[in-house]
Write a protein that holds these residues in place. Sequence first.
Motif, PDB file in Angstrom:
ATOM      1  N   ARG A 229      37.779  55.519  48.179  1.00 23.35           N
ATOM      2  CA  ARG A 229      38.126  54.626  47.084  1.00 23.35           C
ATOM      3  C   ARG A 229      38.148  53.193  47.571  1.00 23.35           C
ATOM      4  NH1 ARG A 229      42.932  54.833  45.486  1.00 23.35           N
ATOM      5  NH2 ARG A 229      42.633  54.383  43.309  1.00 23.35           N
ATOM      6  N   SER A 230      37.512  52.335  46.843  1.00 23.97           N
ATOM      7  CA  SER A 230      37.421  50.935  47.256  1.00 23.97           C
ATOM      8  C   SER A 230      38.727  50.213  47.028  1.00 23.97           C
ATOM      9  CB  SER A 230      36.306  50.241  46.473  1.00 23.97           C
ATOM     10  OG  SER A 230      36.572  50.302  45.096  1.00 23.97           O
ATOM     11  N   ARG A 231      39.011  49.242  47.893  1.00 28.26           N
ATOM     12  CA  ARG A 231      40.200  48.413  47.761  1.00 28.26           C
ATOM     13  C   ARG A 231      39.973  47.398  46.654  1.00 28.26           C
ATOM     14  NH1 ARG A 231      44.166  46.721  51.648  1.00 28.26           N
ATOM     15  NH2 ARG A 231      43.060  47.909  53.209  1.00 28.26           N
ATOM     16  N   PRO A 232      40.936  47.215  45.735  1.00 27.41           N
ATOM     17  CA  PRO A 232      40.764  46.229  44.673  1.00 27.41           C
ATOM     18  C   PRO A 232      40.537  44.837  45.241  1.00 27.41           C
ATOM     19  CG  PRO A 232      42.636  47.653  44.241  1.00 27.41           C
ATOM     20  CD  PRO A 232      42.182  47.939  45.637  1.00 27.41           C
ATOM     21  N   VAL A 233      39.926  43.996  44.450  1.00 28.94           N
ATOM     22  CA  VAL A 233      39.624  42.635  44.876  1.00 28.94           C
ATOM     23  C   VAL A 233      40.909  41.900  45.202  1.00 28.94           C
ATOM     24  CG1 VAL A 233      38.593  40.445  44.167  1.00 28.94           C
ATOM     25  CG2 VAL A 233      37.551  42.622  43.479  1.00 28.94           C
ATOM     26  N   ALA A 234      40.928  41.219  46.349  1.00 30.10           N
ATOM     27  CA  ALA A 234      42.116  40.469  46.752  1.00 30.10           C
ATOM     28  C   ALA A 234      42.387  39.377  45.735  1.00 30.10           C
ATOM     29  CB  ALA A 234      41.891  39.851  48.126  1.00 30.10           C
ATOM     30  N   GLY A 235      43.681  39.163  45.471  1.00 28.62           N
ATOM     31  CA  GLY A 235      44.061  38.108  44.542  1.00 28.62           C
ATOM     32  C   GLY A 235      44.106  38.563  43.108  1.00 28.62           C
TER      33      GLY A 235
ATOM     34  N   PRO B 157      44.316  34.000  55.481  1.00 26.31           N
ATOM     35  CA  PRO B 157      45.640  34.109  54.868  1.00 26.31           C
ATOM     36  C   PRO B 157      45.667  33.493  53.470  1.00 26.31           C
ATOM     37  CG  PRO B 157      45.802  33.332  57.128  1.00 26.31           C
ATOM     38  CD  PRO B 157      44.343  33.289  56.774  1.00 26.31           C
ATOM     39  N   VAL B 158      46.216  34.236  52.510  1.00 25.53           N
ATOM     40  CA  VAL B 158      46.329  33.767  51.135  1.00 25.53           C
ATOM     41  C   VAL B 158      47.475  34.511  50.469  1.00 25.53           C
ATOM     42  CG1 VAL B 158      44.647  35.461  50.314  1.00 25.53           C
ATOM     43  CG2 VAL B 158      45.110  33.431  48.943  1.00 25.53           C
ATOM     44  N   VAL B 159      48.169  33.835  49.587  1.00 27.39           N
ATOM     45  CA  VAL B 159      49.197  34.469  48.775  1.00 27.39           C
ATOM     46  C   VAL B 159      48.862  34.240  47.307  1.00 27.39           C
ATOM     47  CG1 VAL B 159      50.699  32.425  48.985  1.00 27.39           C
ATOM     48  CG2 VAL B 159      51.654  34.593  48.206  1.00 27.39           C
ATOM     49  N   THR B 160      48.835  35.320  46.553  1.00 30.99           N
ATOM     50  CA  THR B 160      48.605  35.242  45.113  1.00 30.99           C
ATOM     51  C   THR B 160      49.957  35.277  44.411  1.00 30.99           C
ATOM     52  OG1 THR B 160      46.483  36.359  45.286  1.00 30.99           O
ATOM     53  CG2 THR B 160      47.529  36.341  43.128  1.00 30.99           C
ATOM     54  N   ARG B 161      50.172  34.299  43.548  1.00 27.71           N
ATOM     55  CA  ARG B 161      51.444  34.221  42.825  1.00 27.71           C
ATOM     56  C   ARG B 161      51.168  34.371  41.333  1.00 27.71           C
ATOM     57  NH1 ARG B 161      54.980  32.492  46.682  1.00 27.71           N
ATOM     58  NH2 ARG B 161      54.129  31.163  48.360  1.00 27.71           N
ATOM     59  N   ASP B 162      51.672  35.466  40.766  1.00 29.91           N
ATOM     60  CA  ASP B 162      51.607  35.689  39.320  1.00 29.91           C
ATOM     61  C   ASP B 162      52.933  35.264  38.704  1.00 29.91           C
ATOM     62  OD1 ASP B 162      49.104  36.715  39.579  1.00 29.91           O
ATOM     63  OD2 ASP B 162      49.693  38.821  39.379  1.00 29.91           O
TER      64      ASP B 162
ATOM     65  N   SER C 233      48.099  32.896  37.267  1.00 28.97           N
ATOM     66  CA  SER C 233      47.842  33.573  38.529  1.00 28.97           C
ATOM     67  C   SER C 233      47.138  32.581  39.442  1.00 28.97           C
ATOM     68  CB  SER C 233      46.968  34.809  38.317  1.00 28.97           C
ATOM     69  OG  SER C 233      46.767  35.498  39.535  1.00 28.97           O
ATOM     70  N   THR C 234      47.746  32.321  40.604  1.00 23.29           N
ATOM     71  CA  THR C 234      47.267  31.265  41.495  1.00 23.29           C
ATOM     72  C   THR C 234      47.154  31.779  42.922  1.00 23.29           C
ATOM     73  OG1 THR C 234      48.412  29.636  40.119  1.00 23.29           O
ATOM     74  CG2 THR C 234      47.667  28.909  42.287  1.00 23.29           C
ATOM     75  N   ASP C 235      46.057  31.461  43.574  1.00 19.56           N
ATOM     76  CA  ASP C 235      45.883  31.745  44.998  1.00 19.56           C
ATOM     77  C   ASP C 235      46.238  30.495  45.795  1.00 19.56           C
ATOM     78  OD1 ASP C 235      45.142  34.300  44.616  1.00 19.56           O
ATOM     79  OD2 ASP C 235      43.075  34.098  45.306  1.00 19.56           O
TER      80      ASP C 235
ATOM     81  N   ILE D 125      44.109  27.622  44.030  1.00 21.00           N
ATOM     82  CA  ILE D 125      43.114  27.956  43.011  1.00 21.00           C
ATOM     83  C   ILE D 125      43.809  28.753  41.917  1.00 21.00           C
ATOM     84  CG2 ILE D 125      40.945  29.132  42.525  1.00 21.00           C
ATOM     85  CD1 ILE D 125      40.221  28.797  45.455  1.00 21.00           C
ATOM     86  N   ARG D 126      43.791  28.247  40.700  1.00 23.31           N
ATOM     87  CA  ARG D 126      44.409  28.940  39.567  1.00 23.31           C
ATOM     88  C   ARG D 126      43.338  29.739  38.835  1.00 23.31           C
ATOM     89  NH1 ARG D 126      49.057  26.380  35.965  1.00 23.31           N
ATOM     90  NH2 ARG D 126      50.064  26.927  37.949  1.00 23.31           N
TER      91      ARG D 126
END
Length: 703
Positions: A14-20, A367-372, A411-413, A421-422
Amino acid sequence: MHSVTALRSDEPHRSRPVAGACRRLCAAGACRRVGTAVPRSRVRAPVRLCRTAVAWLAIATPVAFGGSTDPADERALFSDIPVFAASRFEQPAADAPADVTVITAADIERFGYRTLAEVLRAVRGFSASYDYNYSYLGTRGFALTGDYNTRLLLLLDGHRLNDNVYDQALLGQEGVLDIALIDRIEIVRGPSSSLYGSNALFGVINIVSRRGRDVQGATVRVEASGRGGTAAGATVGQRLPGGTEYLIAVGAGRDPGEKRLYFSEFADTPSGGFALDADTDRWRRAFTRVRHADLEITAGFSQRLKSLPTAPFGTTFNDKRTQTLDERSFLRLAYNHALDSGAHWEVRGSFDEYRFAGDYYQDAPTPVVTRDRVVSRWLALGAEWSQRLGSEHRLVAGLEWERDVLTNFTSTDTHADAAPIRYADIHNGSAHQGVYAQDEWRLRDGLLVSFGLRYDRYRGFPGEVSPRAALVYQLDPETTFKLLYGHAFRAPNLNELHYFDGSSSRANPKLRPEHVRTAELVVARRFGPLVQVTANLYRYRITGLITQDENQEDFLTFGNNAQVAIVGGSLGLEGQLARGLVWKLGVSRDVPRADWAARDLIVAARVQAKAALAAPVRELAHLAVEALYDGPRHTLAGQRIGGQTLTNVTITLPALADGVKARLSAYNAFDRRLAVPAGPEFEQTVLTQPRRSVWLNLEASFQ
């Protein structure tokens, strides 16, 4: 219990969902996975469970020595408590135009339930799973991973609790009401859009909270678990001489969860596949209910912060910073008045708010953090009139209006070395209106006909008409037949209509409601004063089922992609012996038929069996045991999960001291390795369920 069958080496991983991606990206049944067919379930396991339960009865009867049959307990056992949610007025469950189950506060205390999900999991025809963030319900052979309980309507004293962004019904510690404040839970099976509009596809769950008169003083409660969890709550309530009644309650808790969770999919990570101390759950709540004469004010608040040990949405495994926060609050005012003519009318208004914050950390490739972030507020108004016309008719009519006043969904990276990036920036609100009526007509003694109809109009698509009809025939005082038909709908929510992340998913403003049509036969029979049998057969068909799939441009998009038909039935037995022993048995069997777009998404067990037993022990304590069996099921990848049984045990000391009682509960008492199918947002194909946990509850009451 059968172990989980391993994936074959030639099966596609199973593929990993797209990051972010947003944590809600795959809600409502996400992108389709192709899997192998699931072998037809066998019924030998539930038969063994029922035989075991009969043995329990034989063993426990001598234990239940010195107990007595309380008429009030007998009344609750057979659901003779008036039910409100089935028709929007109180009526005996036998007259209700639906198959109804009532769970009382005594049931909740007896079996040591700590969340609404635990209560509903023990109900005939329901199942529950947990992904270490939220609890999800399945019913009548239908369950989609990560659908956020959108096809069940959750009410608190008649007030809608499903939020207006994801339509989610919160059932775990994130729920608005503490389990100790529940007076009873009304479970109305089948479509109920004729009275309530959207979300009531498979049923309505109405929580009836306690009143000041039910406390008449103060109650303090503390809890502790063997793995370091703690919780506390306090309630004050009273009915004053002038008739004013109030209840105020606060509570908070912390559960460290599983200390070491192992997932083989992450065996090559620095922790060797172990999520260490990454399952913490923290919550706090407040609730008040005040009534004076015909005016009632209710308000509630809950906040829950949860760490995610499962690394969903491609996040870094064993990173405690990945977590979600849910916050729900509401204020409701209702004025209801009864006239001498037998008429009753009510006007009501409410203000609701839902907030969500999700932080998802990913270390690779950069490194990235996605904030919803979600903030949503909405207003609702309603008016209702009911009238008894002679001795034959009972008419109910009403109208409702709801409108969003604020919707912010982003949702912002955030990168360490680049500008944020929003991806999503949604401010689309919604509005809808509904008008409904129901007529209950008693043609003669023992024969009742009920017909309801509702019209709803939503911004963006045509109006919806939802009928429901019921024929209730009481053959004799002990036997009741119900022939039921209903049509219901679920309007697409804001997330499904407008979510767009710029890389992997696209919005679909042309999405339309999904629909269900149901036909059902219910038979209830009492054998003497202390035994009741309930059986039902049903068939329902869902059209326009909202699922997520890839479009021609390889973007994930929600669409009305699937159709599902399910034929099934259930059998429930419950009784009470003269010495106070209470027992319940339930078996259900469902046969789903789905087209290619939904065949691999439905992960419900086709066979379920439940057994529960509660008995007093020499007037000193009460012992309660329940065993819940789910038959084989399959994952999104076609992997087979064998049948499994969850056993919970609770011992209650009702008079530990003056005004003090204690309860000790062991959940998953035999420490079985249980597993459920994982949703497409996970690298895992299955998620193991929590191991054995033990909680001690002490409660003191002051008058």
